[in-house]
Design an enzyme around this catalytic site. Sequence first.
Site, mmCIF file in Angstrom:
data_model
loop_
_atom_site.group_PDB
_atom_site.id
_atom_site.type_symbol
_atom_site.label_atom_id
_atom_site.label_comp_id
_atom_site.label_asym_id
_atom_site.label_seq_id
_atom_site.Cartn_x
_atom_site.Cartn_y
_atom_site.Cartn_z
ATOM 1 N N ASP A 1 0.848 -1.190 0.000
ATOM 2 C CA ASP A 1 0.000 0.000 0.000
ATOM 3 C C ASP A 1 0.887 1.244 0.000
ATOM 4 O O ASP A 1 1.627 1.480 0.963
ATOM 5 C CB ASP A 1 -0.905 -0.026 1.230
ATOM 6 C CG ASP A 1 -1.956 1.080 1.210
ATOM 7 O OD1 ASP A 1 -1.922 1.936 0.310
ATOM 8 O OD2 ASP A 1 -2.804 1.081 2.123
ATOM 9 N N ASP B 1 -3.180 2.612 -5.934
ATOM 10 C CA ASP B 1 -2.058 2.675 -4.978
ATOM 11 C C ASP B 1 -1.866 1.418 -4.137
ATOM 12 O O ASP B 1 -1.092 1.418 -3.186
ATOM 13 C CB ASP B 1 -2.235 3.883 -4.058
ATOM 14 C CG ASP B 1 -3.558 3.869 -3.307
ATOM 15 O OD1 ASP B 1 -4.404 3.002 -3.602
ATOM 16 O OD2 ASP B 1 -3.755 4.723 -2.424
ATOM 17 N N GLU B 2 -2.544 0.333 -4.482
ATOM 18 C CA GLU B 2 -2.406 -0.910 -3.735
ATOM 19 C C GLU B 2 -2.233 -2.080 -4.708
ATOM 20 O O GLU B 2 -2.778 -2.061 -5.809
ATOM 21 C CB GLU B 2 -3.635 -1.171 -2.856
ATOM 22 C CG GLU B 2 -3.944 -0.074 -1.850
ATOM 23 C CD GLU B 2 -5.202 -0.373 -1.057
ATOM 24 O OE1 GLU B 2 -5.418 -1.553 -0.700
ATOM 25 O OE2 GLU B 2 -5.979 0.557 -0.804
#
Length: 411
Positions: free
Chosen positions: A9, A105-106
């Site tokens: 993350d 974003d992960e």
Amino acid sequence: MDRVIFHCDLNSFYASVELLSHPELRHLPVAVCGDPASRHGIILAKNEPAKVFQVKTAETIWQAKKKCPDLVLLPAHHGLYRDLSRKVNSLYEEYTDLVEPFGIDESWLDVTGTLHLFGGDPRALADRLRDEMRRRFGLTISVGASFNKVFAKLGSDYKKPDATTVITRENFRKIVWPLPVTDLLYVGRAAARTFQKFGIRTIGDLAAFDREQLFVLLGKNGAQLHDFASGEDRSPVAPAGQYTPPKSIGNGYTFPNDLQGREEIRAGIAQLADQVAVRLRRHSMKCQGVSLAIRDPNFRDISRQTRLDPPTDLARELAQAAAELADSCWNMASPVRALTVTAIYLISTEEAGAQLDLFSAGQDAKRQRLERLENTLDLIRAKYGPGAIAPASAPRDPAQERHAPPPGGGK
């Protein structure tokens, strides 16, 4: 042997990217927003100093400024975020070919088959990834390492920023079970409300609750969430671009007011069948069977299914088959709280075409006209929205239309 799954993350991604161009602001509270010049913009991301002031994502600029008058606002650059996201996933692919992005974003990484190439220690490899992220991009990540995807994500959330958390079969009861049940992946508002009613406050409470009762309360989702809490998630890491055809496609709905009588029940079925047919066509699939689930106001469920020949993606054929199931198993004088229509035994449209009876040319021409009609309806919905057109008998969705309420909704 257990799998080794990472969930990576990127910390405060939008804000961290913007601060690469504004290093002088790193020690100040900073937020990225949609329109810094407008008091009506919302907060898209914030850095760690801003979090100290309880600035939250999705609140208005006005609300954030009230909490933190000195908050520095920066405009968003979405193209830059997408570009960096692709580069970050390319970095992950240097360690495994099983990388599944989860938003911008992960990402999940399955390193089971490659861990031995990097020393064999999950924590050491996670720390190596974090170091490499800082070196190449000036960004930080939190990494959760575990034996399944759900616990890996809980691990990346457990300690931030720039941290590694390893959740094993030996320690997950100590780390995971005390966490709020709302921290668990896919626990939405409706499930959270149900859990609260039954005293389920932590993930451990959920794991200890009777699985069959959860199925009665929440259907398949309830049983799945119980599995997640118990460490039984077995879902694979699916690389981007790798398409896995669905095994079934279903839509369910709990009506604002109980459906009363055959006409309203058939109307509800028609609405759901139409939605299922749209999704079948979107996946270029047809079904060889349909399932109908009915729930009464006391949460008692009944489910029936039937085979279809030939395979179909037509709403009217799905609705007709599901309505016949309802006629065969339900007392139409009894109220209905919820319905679910599911297309089962799915095959590709191409395979379905190969199965058509060569001697049913006249019927095939009629089906082709119906398919062209429903494809036209898909185009109308794509252009004007999902509520632009629907079966005349279908209940109206208040969120999509401004007129008649659903069956029973106007009583």
